[in-house]
Write an enzyme that holds these catalytic residues in place. Structure first.
Site, mmCIF file in Angstrom:
data_model
loop_
_atom_site.group_PDB
_atom_site.id
_atom_site.type_symbol
_atom_site.label_atom_id
_atom_site.label_comp_id
_atom_site.label_asym_id
_atom_site.label_seq_id
_atom_site.Cartn_x
_atom_site.Cartn_y
_atom_site.Cartn_z
ATOM 1 N N ASP A 93 0.816 -1.216 0.000
ATOM 2 C CA ASP A 93 0.000 0.000 0.000
ATOM 3 C C ASP A 93 0.855 1.273 0.000
ATOM 4 O OD1 ASP A 93 -2.481 1.282 0.069
ATOM 5 O OD2 ASP A 93 -3.269 -0.083 1.580
ATOM 6 N N ASP A 112 -10.157 3.408 -4.142
ATOM 7 C CA ASP A 112 -10.770 2.271 -3.422
ATOM 8 C C ASP A 112 -12.215 2.000 -3.849
ATOM 9 O OD1 ASP A 112 -8.425 2.187 -2.032
ATOM 10 O OD2 ASP A 112 -9.378 2.193 -0.048
ATOM 11 N N TRP A 164 -2.692 3.279 -5.971
ATOM 12 C CA TRP A 164 -3.929 3.886 -6.497
ATOM 13 C C TRP A 164 -3.694 4.732 -7.756
ATOM 14 C CZ3 TRP A 164 -2.427 6.272 -1.568
ATOM 15 C CH2 TRP A 164 -2.609 5.421 -0.478
ATOM 16 N N GLY A 165 -2.658 4.392 -8.526
ATOM 17 C CA GLY A 165 -2.413 5.117 -9.777
ATOM 18 C C GLY A 165 -1.682 6.438 -9.604
HETATM 19 C C1 GAL Z 1 -6.187 1.159 1.212
HETATM 20 C C2 GAL Z 1 -6.230 0.128 0.102
HETATM 21 C C3 GAL Z 1 -7.294 -0.882 0.464
HETATM 22 C C4 GAL Z 1 -6.946 -1.539 1.779
HETATM 23 C C5 GAL Z 1 -6.742 -0.478 2.859
HETATM 24 C C6 GAL Z 1 -6.190 -1.091 4.140
HETATM 25 O O1 GAL Z 1 -5.210 2.093 0.918
HETATM 26 O O2 GAL Z 1 -6.500 0.754 -1.122
HETATM 27 O O3 GAL Z 1 -7.429 -1.837 -0.563
HETATM 28 O O4 GAL Z 1 -5.784 -2.319 1.621
HETATM 29 O O5 GAL Z 1 -5.844 0.521 2.433
HETATM 30 O O6 GAL Z 1 -6.010 -0.152 5.163
#
Ligand code: GAL
Length: 376
Positions: free
Chosen positions: A126, A183, A161-162
């Site tokens: 992430d 998301d 996220w691109g």
């Molecule tokens: C976001 C991610 C999600 C999930 C979440 C966990 O940044 O896009 O898919 O992993 O964090 O905290």
């Protein structure tokens, strides 16, 4: 790790968020096998955020929370492997994960070694709490290098996220998939939004590194961690799955597969749709724009498949029923070639043929048609 087709699996985040534990993971793995999902190709069981203790140990290693994972990650990974499945985990390129647990910034090699020791096969990585001083591409290259040198084959699933035009540098990191969207949440508006975010990104998807449109919400029914939205109808989930397959996204299930009903199973285990997603050519899907009733909300997509068939989909993203009429010229089949299509509807199994080289359908709001077509 070089992947020839988009990865398939299940991930804890969409339904369970921080409410994860060893028994849940083992039960989900059992259900993956029992339900037939594994036979359809789903193989990764992935633990997302919230699995760790808030502090590293005295050697700087990440520690699994013993209240959630009393037997530790190695035992869990052994159990998952014994069921013929693969084991995925999660970390982040920042100092903390998105939910505030320790993350891998400046610990990349130590953490990659820990994941290898635990028998991990897949790492979702992430982008929260990252330092603004170092570019995303450098941070993802660090973990890419650490994984490539950890002594175990671990699929690198990047999740920035691109940001910073990820598509332009992600293939330099060794990643096998990269989050090409923001998301997902369990409602039609998010399915529509994420689909639109792919518009310019199709050329970047392909063998070796796949555009990840985020985990599926099929079957969530408004329940769970990303289910605070309204949830979706059966038709909306079917369209969601059809779009992800047409666009060749990884398919990571996000619902509670332990309580999956027949409708959900019929979507997630539609082998014809999965075959489109997994088509070995990984040819680029493209939008058919030359249609009689143009409408920004009606997306008509085609993709040439390995054996010469086509996948064709009409997706009505809008809120009213709509007609779609399009010529086969745009997919390389003008009337002069003397060929047409035998179109088999992936969802109903019914066969149909275009008339005068034109495919003509009406599609209800938020519904879709998806065909596998033979050139005849
Ligand atoms: C976001 C991610 C999600 C999930 C979440 C966990 O940044 O896009 O898919 O992993 O964090 O905290």
């Amino acid at each position: 790790m070089f992947k020839l087709t988009p990865p398939l699996g299940w991930n804890t985040w969409n339904t369970f968020g921080e409410k994860i534990n060893e028994q849940l993971i083992l039960d989900a793995a059992d259900e993956m096998v029992r339900s037939g999902l594994k036979d359809c190709g789903y193989e990764y069981i992935v633990i997302d955020d919230c699995w760790a203790m808030k502090e590293r140990d005295e050697n700087g290693k990440l520690v699994a929370d013993p209240a959630k994972f009393p037997n530790g990650m190695k035992a869990l990974s052994d159990a998952i492997h014994a069921k013929g499945l693969k084991f995925g985990m999660y970390s982040c390129a920042g100092t903390l994960t998105c939910a505030g647990y320790p993350a891998s910034y400046d610990y990349e090699f130590i953490d990659a070694a820990t994941f290898a020791e635990w028998g991990v096969d897949f790492l979702k990585y992430d982008y929260c709490f990252h330092t603004p001083l170092i570019k995303a591409k450098y941070l993802y290259r660090r973990m890419g290098a650490a994984l490539a040198n950890c002594g175990r084959e671990i699929l690198f699933s990047a999740c920035s996220w691109g940001i910073d035009e990820t598509q332009k540098w992600i293939k330099t990191t060794g990643a096998s998939m990269w989050r090409s969207t923001t998301d997902i949440f369990d409602s039609w508006s998010f399915i529509k939004k994420l689909t639109a975010q792919q518009k310019e990104l199709h050329p970047y998807n392909g063998v070796g590194c796949f555009n990840d449109m985020d985990m599926l919400v099929v079957g969530m029914g408004g329940r769970g961690n990303v289910g605070k939205e309204s949830g979706c109808t059966f038709e909306e989930y079917r369209s969601h799955f059809s779009i992800w397959c047409m666009m060749g996204s990884p398919l990571m299930i996000g619902c509670d597969i332990r309580s999956m009903n027949e409708e959900t199973g019929s979507i997630l285990m539609n082998r014809d749709a999965i075959a489109i997603d997994q088509d070995p050519s990984c040819n680029q899907p493209y939008r058919i724009t030359d249609c009689r009733y143009p409408d920004e909300d009606v997306l008509i997509y085609a993709r040439l498949l390995t054996n010469g068939d086509y996948a064709i989909g009409v997706f009505n993203m809008g809120d009213a029923e709509h007609s779609a009429d399009f010529l086969l010229d745009e997919i390389g089949l003008p009337i002069s070639c003397g060929k047409t299509l035998l179109m088999r509807d992936v969802w109903s199994g019914k066969e149909e043929m275009p008339k005068n080289n034109t495919v003509s359908v009406r599609v209800k709001a938020h519904d879709c048609r998806l065909w596998r077509c033979k050139v005849v």
